[in-house]
Write a protein that holds these residues in place. Sequence first.
Motif, PDB file in Angstrom:
ATOM      1  N   GLU A  18       0.832  -1.208   0.000  1.00 49.15           N
ATOM      2  CA  GLU A  18       0.000   0.000   0.000  1.00 49.15           C
ATOM      3  C   GLU A  18       0.865   1.257   0.000  1.00 49.15           C
ATOM      4  O   GLU A  18       1.941   1.302   0.604  1.00 49.15           O
ATOM      5  CB  GLU A  18      -0.905   0.001   1.229  1.00 49.15           C
ATOM      6  N   LYS A  19       0.408   2.297  -0.706  1.00 48.44           N
ATOM      7  CA  LYS A  19       1.093   3.585  -0.740  1.00 48.44           C
ATOM      8  C   LYS A  19       0.434   4.509   0.286  1.00 48.44           C
ATOM      9  O   LYS A  19      -0.606   5.099   0.035  1.00 48.44           O
ATOM     10  CB  LYS A  19       1.015   4.213  -2.133  1.00 48.44           C
ATOM     11  N   PHE A  20       1.049   4.602   1.443  1.00 47.26           N
ATOM     12  CA  PHE A  20       0.501   5.430   2.497  1.00 47.26           C
ATOM     13  C   PHE A  20       0.937   6.881   2.336  1.00 47.26           C
ATOM     14  O   PHE A  20       1.884   7.196   1.607  1.00 47.26           O
ATOM     15  CB  PHE A  20       0.933   4.908   3.870  1.00 47.26           C
ATOM     16  N   PHE A  21       0.232   7.765   3.027  1.00 43.62           N
ATOM     17  CA  PHE A  21       0.489   9.203   3.026  1.00 43.62           C
ATOM     18  C   PHE A  21       0.236   9.853   1.667  1.00 43.62           C
ATOM     19  O   PHE A  21       0.688  10.959   1.407  1.00 43.62           O
ATOM     20  CB  PHE A  21       1.904   9.510   3.541  1.00 43.62           C
ATOM     21  N   ASN A  22      -0.498   9.157   0.809  1.00 49.07           N
ATOM     22  CA  ASN A  22      -1.048   9.785  -0.389  1.00 49.07           C
ATOM     23  C   ASN A  22      -2.433  10.320  -0.053  1.00 49.07           C
ATOM     24  O   ASN A  22      -3.077   9.869   0.899  1.00 49.07           O
ATOM     25  CB  ASN A  22      -1.141   8.776  -1.540  1.00 49.07           C
ATOM     26  N   ALA A  23      -2.900  11.277  -0.837  1.00 50.38           N
ATOM     27  CA  ALA A  23      -4.223  11.864  -0.584  1.00 50.38           C
ATOM     28  C   ALA A  23      -5.311  10.824  -0.820  1.00 50.38           C
ATOM     29  O   ALA A  23      -5.260  10.051  -1.774  1.00 50.38           O
ATOM     30  CB  ALA A  23      -4.438  13.077  -1.470  1.00 50.38           C
ATOM     31  N   CYS A  24      -6.289  10.831   0.067  1.00 48.56           N
ATOM     32  CA  CYS A  24      -7.436   9.926  -0.067  1.00 48.56           C
ATOM     33  C   CYS A  24      -8.310  10.390  -1.225  1.00 48.56           C
ATOM     34  O   CYS A  24      -8.678  11.565  -1.318  1.00 48.56           O
ATOM     35  CB  CYS A  24      -8.234   9.913   1.231  1.00 48.56           C
ATOM     36  N   ILE A  25      -8.645   9.486  -2.130  1.00 46.98           N
ATOM     37  CA  ILE A  25      -9.449   9.842  -3.302  1.00 46.98           C
ATOM     38  C   ILE A  25     -10.861  10.253  -2.896  1.00 46.98           C
ATOM     39  O   ILE A  25     -11.449  11.171  -3.468  1.00 46.98           O
ATOM     40  CB  ILE A  25      -9.496   8.657  -4.288  1.00 46.98           C
TER      41      ILE A  25
END
Length: 250
Positions: A18-25
């Motif tokens: 999982e790519k964490f600390f990306n903006a939630c869609i």
Amino acid sequence: MLDYAQNLPQWLITLLTEKFFNACIIHEDAKKNEKNVFCLDCCEGICPHCLSPHRSHRLLQIRRYVYHDVIRLGDANKLLDCAFVQSYTTNSAKVVFLNQRPQTRASRGSGNCCIICDRGLQDPFLFCSVSCKVQHILKTEGKLTKYIYRCEYMTLPEPGLDDGQMTPDTILEPIGSVRTESGSSGSGGAAEEVGCRTVGCTATTEVVRKKRSTLSAFRSVFQPGCGPGSGISVSMLNRRKGTPQRSPLY
């Protein structure tokens, strides 16, 4: 590790990819919408605005340290065997990296190194991250069954939810504040933690005030004044010794 993915539980595969600390869609227009929580039951990363439907699920706080994803060692040990994984202490809490980090320079080949990626380690650690240990076990034993623990209950630190960004000024939640598998809290609870933080901030403020007041008093005594009210200090500085008197001769 992808070659052995069929031998891993789904939550672990997703956690390590999982790519964490990306903006939630879903909440892309909201503030503080970075995905810094992992739901073990739904196998997905979520942001603080997604918490409501996941409140009854097992939730894992993901944190950021030196630009890479980490979790607290206390949380990791509830999910799988983390023996010989290099841990790091930051803000009085021990954390472990989820995935191996790219190296900027080749290893010198001396000293203790990670079995998988050759990153330098302290003794007696053998793995730089959870991912490296998982890869080694799958390559040598073929399955991870005996290293995975059954965690019935896991929740986020209370009170509230921080953004997971670990800096020298960030205060991590104590490991004892996370509820155990039996559902009981290991510390005095949210109210006690808030109280401790308040006392800590008040004590720090008082120390700073005392230091400043002491420094001001020191300067007022030993530095000569420039105005009419500085007569005492000026007279002390301008006072000369009297004429020395010799003892009478007999």
